[in-house]
Scaffold this motif. Sequence first.
Motif, short mmCIF file in Angstrom:
data_model
loop_
_atom_site.label_atom_id
_atom_site.label_comp_id
_atom_site.label_asym_id
_atom_site.label_seq_id
_atom_site.Cartn_x
_atom_site.Cartn_y
_atom_site.Cartn_z
N ASN A 80 6.61 41.70 5.54
CA ASN A 80 7.57 40.95 6.36
C ASN A 80 7.74 41.50 7.76
O ASN A 80 8.50 40.95 8.56
CB ASN A 80 8.95 40.94 5.68
N ILE A 81 7.05 42.60 8.06
CA ILE A 81 7.16 43.17 9.40
C ILE A 81 6.60 42.18 10.42
O ILE A 81 5.46 41.71 10.29
CB ILE A 81 6.39 44.51 9.51
N PRO A 82 7.38 41.83 11.44
CA PRO A 82 6.88 40.89 12.45
C PRO A 82 5.65 41.44 13.16
O PRO A 82 5.58 42.64 13.45
CB PRO A 82 8.06 40.76 13.42
N SER A 83 4.70 40.59 13.43
CA SER A 83 3.49 41.01 14.13
C SER A 83 3.85 41.53 15.52
O SER A 83 4.65 40.94 16.24
CB SER A 83 2.52 39.83 14.23
N GLY A 84 3.26 42.65 15.89
CA GLY A 84 3.52 43.23 17.21
C GLY A 84 4.74 44.12 17.26
O GLY A 84 5.07 44.65 18.32
N ALA A 85 5.41 44.32 16.14
CA ALA A 85 6.60 45.18 16.12
C ALA A 85 6.20 46.64 16.32
O ALA A 85 5.09 47.04 15.98
CB ALA A 85 7.34 45.02 14.80
N GLN A 86 7.13 47.41 16.87
CA GLN A 86 6.95 48.86 16.93
C GLN A 86 7.64 49.46 15.70
O GLN A 86 8.81 49.16 15.45
CB GLN A 86 7.54 49.41 18.22
N VAL A 87 6.93 50.30 14.98
CA VAL A 87 7.42 50.78 13.69
C VAL A 87 7.72 52.27 13.75
O VAL A 87 6.89 53.07 14.20
CB VAL A 87 6.38 50.50 12.58
N GLU B 143 -2.36 46.99 10.81
CA GLU B 143 -2.63 45.57 11.02
C GLU B 143 -1.43 44.90 11.69
O GLU B 143 -1.57 44.00 12.51
CB GLU B 143 -2.92 44.86 9.69
N LYS B 144 -0.24 45.36 11.31
CA LYS B 144 0.99 44.75 11.82
C LYS B 144 1.38 45.28 13.19
O LYS B 144 1.98 44.57 13.99
CB LYS B 144 2.14 45.04 10.83
N SER B 145 1.10 46.56 13.44
CA SER B 145 1.59 47.19 14.66
C SER B 145 0.53 48.05 15.32
O SER B 145 -0.23 48.74 14.64
CB SER B 145 2.81 48.06 14.32
N GLU B 146 0.50 48.02 16.66
CA GLU B 146 -0.46 48.84 17.40
C GLU B 146 0.02 50.28 17.54
O GLU B 146 -0.79 51.18 17.74
CB GLU B 146 -0.66 48.26 18.81
N ARG B 147 1.32 50.49 17.43
CA ARG B 147 1.88 51.83 17.59
C ARG B 147 2.88 52.10 16.47
O ARG B 147 3.81 51.32 16.26
CB ARG B 147 2.59 51.98 18.94
N ILE B 148 2.71 53.21 15.78
CA ILE B 148 3.59 53.60 14.68
C ILE B 148 4.00 55.05 14.89
O ILE B 148 3.16 55.91 15.12
CB ILE B 148 2.88 53.45 13.32
N LEU B 149 5.28 55.31 14.82
CA LEU B 149 5.80 56.66 14.96
C LEU B 149 6.32 57.14 13.61
O LEU B 149 7.17 56.48 13.00
CB LEU B 149 6.93 56.70 15.99
#
Length: 295
Positions: free
Chosen positions: A52-59, A92-98
């Motif tokens: 359910n994570i929106p595409s392009g979200a920062q996680v 796949e969902k996010s380009e950047r994950i912290l």
Amino acid sequence: GSGVDSYYITDQKEGIFVDPEEELCRLAAYNFKLLGSSISIHNTDAESFLTNIPSGAQVFIDPSRRDATKRKTVLFSDCSPNVIHMLPLLLEKSERILIKGSPMLDIQQAISSLNYQVLEIHVLEWMGECREALFLLTRDKITDPIIYVVNLDNGQSIQFTHAEEQATEITYGPVSHWLYEPSPAMMKSGGFKTLARTFGLSKLHVNTQLYTSSEPIKDFPGRIFEVIDYRPFSVKTLKQLSEGGQANITTRNFPESVASLRKKSGIQDGGDVYLFVYTGPANKRMVCKVRKPVF
């Protein structure tokens, strides 16, 4: 948790808070309301919410570092959620994950477990303790991520890469007028030669994380001591350099523990004297008596 990280990370932007514990969700909801935040709350586990994570979200992920029996865990694979298993779909969902990691986590091992997709590592220190290690992930393979060591008390920051650290040439030699012990965050980062280069210091031994200089370097990230005396190590010398049978003892690259040295010498903990027992140039075992300076 209580939503503190989520509130500051979103910075008044649209945000989603996910936690499997109902009580923590209620606590976060209460805090967000007081703070005037519009962060939405989902009481579910991260694995279930992943699709359910929106595409392009920062996680941002702060895994629980406790197992089913409430024992502390360190490795990402032992935390909840298991970010290693989630990584392909997350990227796949996010380009950047912290990802927030344990301060006990081995940095190079963590980079490997995260499939070499770590862009940056931020090692954070506050009030003299290494508090967190943050890993910023990207979709690309990164052979040599940047490591930032940040002291939150004074804003001091040092950055380097593993390749830069390996290629750095420094000097080694005996203790001079000043002795330096790296801060916990610097110790965790592994930037030992970078530290010597940045502050123009000599290192006492390739495997001894202590430094020296003839002039004081007041902004050194760690403890600074003025040298009073130093001699080849023996238990007898250790006793002689203590005062009133009392001293603060630290060992670095030395085969015996502080407890063992105290037992052999009878020196009690405390007082104003600091004794560093270490391996120095030519692998000689040394003891150095120092005091805290008044600048």
